[in-house]
Enzyme design. Sequence first.
Site, PDB file in Angstrom:
ATOM      1  N   ASP A 171       0.844  -1.200   0.000  1.00  0.00           N
ATOM      2  CA  ASP A 171       0.000   0.000   0.000  1.00  0.00           C
ATOM      3  C   ASP A 171       0.878   1.249   0.000  1.00  0.00           C
ATOM      4  O   ASP A 171       0.941   1.984   0.984  1.00  0.00           O
ATOM      5  CB  ASP A 171      -0.943  -0.027   1.211  1.00  0.00           C
ATOM      6  CG  ASP A 171      -1.952  -1.166   1.112  1.00  0.00           C
ATOM      7  OD1 ASP A 171      -2.394  -1.463  -0.016  1.00  0.00           O
ATOM      8  OD2 ASP A 171      -2.281  -1.773   2.146  1.00  0.00           O
ATOM      9  N   LYS A 186       0.557  -7.672  -3.303  1.00  0.00           N
ATOM     10  CA  LYS A 186      -0.791  -7.159  -3.585  1.00  0.00           C
ATOM     11  C   LYS A 186      -0.694  -5.684  -3.964  1.00  0.00           C
ATOM     12  O   LYS A 186      -0.126  -4.891  -3.230  1.00  0.00           O
ATOM     13  CB  LYS A 186      -1.717  -7.310  -2.374  1.00  0.00           C
ATOM     14  CG  LYS A 186      -3.124  -6.727  -2.643  1.00  0.00           C
ATOM     15  CD  LYS A 186      -4.093  -7.058  -1.525  1.00  0.00           C
ATOM     16  CE  LYS A 186      -4.156  -6.027  -0.447  1.00  0.00           C
ATOM     17  NZ  LYS A 186      -4.863  -4.782  -0.815  1.00  0.00           N
ATOM     18  N   ASP A 211      -5.739  -5.965  -6.591  1.00  0.00           N
ATOM     19  CA  ASP A 211      -6.911  -5.822  -5.729  1.00  0.00           C
ATOM     20  C   ASP A 211      -7.729  -4.590  -6.146  1.00  0.00           C
ATOM     21  O   ASP A 211      -7.652  -3.546  -5.517  1.00  0.00           O
ATOM     22  CB  ASP A 211      -6.385  -5.685  -4.284  1.00  0.00           C
ATOM     23  CG  ASP A 211      -7.483  -5.510  -3.254  1.00  0.00           C
ATOM     24  OD1 ASP A 211      -8.651  -5.782  -3.559  1.00  0.00           O
ATOM     25  OD2 ASP A 211      -7.147  -5.096  -2.126  1.00  0.00           O
ATOM     26  N   LEU A 212      -8.494  -4.737  -7.245  1.00  0.00           N
ATOM     27  CA  LEU A 212      -9.255  -3.590  -7.752  1.00  0.00           C
ATOM     28  C   LEU A 212     -10.760  -3.730  -7.498  1.00  0.00           C
ATOM     29  O   LEU A 212     -11.520  -2.813  -7.791  1.00  0.00           O
ATOM     30  CB  LEU A 212      -9.004  -3.404  -9.262  1.00  0.00           C
ATOM     31  CG  LEU A 212      -7.555  -3.106  -9.660  1.00  0.00           C
ATOM     32  CD1 LEU A 212      -7.443  -2.881 -11.163  1.00  0.00           C
ATOM     33  CD2 LEU A 212      -7.006  -1.891  -8.917  1.00  0.00           C
ATOM     34  N   LYS A 213     -11.193  -4.861  -6.990  1.00  0.00           N
ATOM     35  CA  LYS A 213     -12.593  -5.069  -6.558  1.00  0.00           C
ATOM     36  C   LYS A 213     -13.615  -4.551  -7.578  1.00  0.00           C
ATOM     37  O   LYS A 213     -14.377  -3.630  -7.305  1.00  0.00           O
ATOM     38  CB  LYS A 213     -12.839  -4.382  -5.202  1.00  0.00           C
ATOM     39  CG  LYS A 213     -11.936  -4.861  -4.082  1.00  0.00           C
ATOM     40  CD  LYS A 213     -12.354  -4.234  -2.755  1.00  0.00           C
ATOM     41  CE  LYS A 213     -11.481  -4.664  -1.606  1.00  0.00           C
ATOM     42  NZ  LYS A 213     -10.131  -4.086  -1.597  1.00  0.00           N
ATOM     43  N   LEU A 214     -13.639  -5.194  -8.749  1.00  0.00           N
ATOM     44  CA  LEU A 214     -14.552  -4.726  -9.796  1.00  0.00           C
ATOM     45  C   LEU A 214     -16.023  -4.948  -9.419  1.00  0.00           C
ATOM     46  O   LEU A 214     -16.364  -5.929  -8.746  1.00  0.00           O
ATOM     47  CB  LEU A 214     -14.252  -5.445 -11.122  1.00  0.00           C
ATOM     48  CG  LEU A 214     -13.136  -4.807 -11.955  1.00  0.00           C
ATOM     49  CD1 LEU A 214     -11.783  -4.995 -11.313  1.00  0.00           C
ATOM     50  CD2 LEU A 214     -13.124  -5.375 -13.370  1.00  0.00           C
ATOM     51  N   ASP A 216     -19.604  -3.858 -11.704  1.00  0.00           N
ATOM     52  CA  ASP A 216     -20.276  -3.079 -12.751  1.00  0.00           C
ATOM     53  C   ASP A 216     -21.189  -4.044 -13.512  1.00  0.00           C
ATOM     54  O   ASP A 216     -21.357  -5.198 -13.095  1.00  0.00           O
ATOM     55  CB  ASP A 216     -19.216  -2.430 -13.664  1.00  0.00           C
ATOM     56  CG  ASP A 216     -19.716  -1.137 -14.309  1.00  0.00           C
ATOM     57  OD1 ASP A 216     -20.885  -1.100 -14.748  1.00  0.00           O
ATOM     58  OD2 ASP A 216     -18.942  -0.179 -14.372  1.00  0.00           O
ATOM     59  N   PRO A 218     -22.349  -6.812 -16.205  1.00  0.00           N
ATOM     60  CA  PRO A 218     -21.538  -7.954 -16.649  1.00  0.00           C
ATOM     61  C   PRO A 218     -20.643  -7.671 -17.847  1.00  0.00           C
ATOM     62  O   PRO A 218     -19.466  -8.047 -17.856  1.00  0.00           O
ATOM     63  CB  PRO A 218     -22.601  -9.019 -16.977  1.00  0.00           C
ATOM     64  CG  PRO A 218     -23.730  -8.701 -16.041  1.00  0.00           C
ATOM     65  CD  PRO A 218     -23.762  -7.191 -15.951  1.00  0.00           C
ATOM     66  N   ASN A 219     -21.156  -6.969 -18.860  1.00  0.00           N
ATOM     67  CA  ASN A 219     -20.370  -6.750 -20.071  1.00  0.00           C
ATOM     68  C   ASN A 219     -19.117  -5.914 -19.779  1.00  0.00           C
ATOM     69  O   ASN A 219     -18.030  -6.202 -20.287  1.00  0.00           O
ATOM     70  CB  ASN A 219     -21.255  -6.063 -21.125  1.00  0.00           C
ATOM     71  CG  ASN A 219     -20.551  -5.925 -22.452  1.00  0.00           C
ATOM     72  OD1 ASN A 219     -20.013  -6.901 -22.982  1.00  0.00           O
ATOM     73  ND2 ASN A 219     -20.525  -4.710 -22.976  1.00  0.00           N
ATOM     74  N   THR A 270     -15.249  -5.686   5.328  1.00  0.00           N
ATOM     75  CA  THR A 270     -15.196  -5.765   6.800  1.00  0.00           C
ATOM     76  C   THR A 270     -15.560  -4.424   7.438  1.00  0.00           C
ATOM     77  O   THR A 270     -15.823  -4.354   8.632  1.00  0.00           O
ATOM     78  CB  THR A 270     -13.804  -6.220   7.287  1.00  0.00           C
ATOM     79  OG1 THR A 270     -12.820  -5.551   6.508  1.00  0.00           O
ATOM     80  CG2 THR A 270     -13.626  -7.712   7.131  1.00  0.00           C
ATOM     81  N   GLY A 316       0.102  -6.364   5.439  1.00  0.00           N
ATOM     82  CA  GLY A 316       0.619  -5.057   5.040  1.00  0.00           C
ATOM     83  C   GLY A 316       1.598  -4.509   6.048  1.00  0.00           C
ATOM     84  O   GLY A 316       2.771  -4.893   6.088  1.00  0.00           O
ATOM     85  N   ARG A 317       1.091  -3.621   6.912  1.00  0.00           N
ATOM     86  CA  ARG A 317       1.970  -2.876   7.814  1.00  0.00           C
ATOM     87  C   ARG A 317       2.872  -3.714   8.720  1.00  0.00           C
ATOM     88  O   ARG A 317       3.988  -3.263   9.004  1.00  0.00           O
ATOM     89  CB  ARG A 317       1.126  -1.881   8.622  1.00  0.00           C
ATOM     90  CG  ARG A 317       0.655  -0.716   7.739  1.00  0.00           C
ATOM     91  CD  ARG A 317      -0.537  -0.022   8.313  1.00  0.00           C
ATOM     92  NE  ARG A 317      -1.722  -0.880   8.299  1.00  0.00           N
ATOM     93  CZ  ARG A 317      -2.909  -0.521   8.746  1.00  0.00           C
ATOM     94  NH1 ARG A 317      -3.077   0.682   9.266  1.00  0.00           N
ATOM     95  NH2 ARG A 317      -3.935  -1.347   8.682  1.00  0.00           N
TER      96      ARG A 317
HETATM   97  O1  C5P Z   1      -1.591  -3.127   6.800  1.00  0.00           O
HETATM   98  P1  C5P Z   1      -2.581  -4.258   6.891  1.00  0.00           P
HETATM   99  O2  C5P Z   1      -1.949  -5.599   7.221  1.00  0.00           O
HETATM  100  O3  C5P Z   1      -3.761  -3.932   7.795  1.00  0.00           O
HETATM  101  O4  C5P Z   1      -3.129  -4.379   5.400  1.00  0.00           O
HETATM  102  C1  C5P Z   1      -4.167  -5.244   5.045  1.00  0.00           C
HETATM  103  C2  C5P Z   1      -4.472  -5.106   3.570  1.00  0.00           C
HETATM  104  O5  C5P Z   1      -5.613  -5.902   3.278  1.00  0.00           O
HETATM  105  C3  C5P Z   1      -4.807  -3.688   3.115  1.00  0.00           C
HETATM  106  O6  C5P Z   1      -4.354  -3.544   1.770  1.00  0.00           O
HETATM  107  C4  C5P Z   1      -6.316  -3.648   3.185  1.00  0.00           C
HETATM  108  O7  C5P Z   1      -6.866  -2.737   2.281  1.00  0.00           O
HETATM  109  C5  C5P Z   1      -6.670  -5.089   2.779  1.00  0.00           C
HETATM  110  N1  C5P Z   1      -7.975  -5.548   3.252  1.00  0.00           N
HETATM  111  C6  C5P Z   1      -8.319  -5.596   4.596  1.00  0.00           C
HETATM  112  N2  C5P Z   1      -9.565  -6.041   4.978  1.00  0.00           N
HETATM  113  C7  C5P Z   1     -10.441  -6.445   4.043  1.00  0.00           C
HETATM  114  C8  C5P Z   1     -10.113  -6.426   2.698  1.00  0.00           C
HETATM  115  C9  C5P Z   1      -8.845  -5.960   2.331  1.00  0.00           C
HETATM  116  O8  C5P Z   1      -7.516  -5.239   5.453  1.00  0.00           O
HETATM  117  N3  C5P Z   1     -11.606  -6.919   4.430  1.00  0.00           N
END
Ligand code: C5P
Length: 234
Positions: free
Chosen positions: A11, A33, A60-63, A65, A67-68, A120, A211-212
């Site tokens: 990120d 990711k 991770d672009l979570k489309l 829209d 179907p077409n 979430t 991530g972090r």
């Molecule tokens: O830094 P951290 O470990 O919290 O990053 C988690 C990654 O997973 C981030 O890119 C966040 O957008 C993604 N994510 C999430 N919870 C979700 C879906 C995606 O934390 N339900």
Amino acid sequence: MNAKDVIIACDFASCEDCMKFLDLFKEEKPYVKIGMELFYAEGPSIVREIKRRGHKIFLDLKLHDIPNTVKKSMKVLSNLDVDMCNLHASGASAMMSAAIEGLTRPDGTRPLLIAVTQLTSTSEEVMKKDLLIDRPLPEVVMHYAENAKAAGLDGVVCSPLEAEKVHSVCGNGFLTVTPGIRFADGEKGDQVRVMTPADAREIGSDYIVVGRPITAAADPVAAYRRCVKEFLGK
Ligand code: C5P
């Protein structure tokens, strides 16, 4: 058995920051990711560059829209040669089937396709008030997971706390990709329902998204190795 891996959520706001981070890894090529921020900032070139360096990519672009449109957009992502991409299951079955069609290359191969069930950040209260969905949240999540499976998708993004249930409803071959991972002795940050890599392994999560705990660690490579050791046992 499903392939299991640790995916690093890169990120970062720019290509430069992301490459500086990936340059730290001299021996391994972690699964990466790429989210909306980095993709919208840098465009498809960021995907090509990270692929060129030999990493697998979850885009991770979570489309979501008609179907077409989703079908044609998925074709573009497939041609970018990503390894995993995703959509919102709330786009419904026709959209998910169209996505699979768009992703499938002439030779029959395609990237993995994963569904987001309910974000979430959406509570049961928000679901009721804003979306007029009256059913309990876990029931909605499992129903969306079953829809995704029926449409031919490979798995869902879910909390590690939901992974066991998803496997019991959709089968162990259906992938669970789980963010919300923290070391036992680490900061939780803004994540609420978290699990350690070792516990995620125990409950049968297939891919953990971290991530972090890695990107903000004093030694990111050591943090990544700790994740791999706890989650994959190697
Ligand atoms: O830094 P951290 O470990 O919290 O990053 C988690 C990654 O997973 C981030 O890119 C966040 O957008 C993604 N994510 C999430 N919870 C979700 C879906 C995606 O934390 N339900």
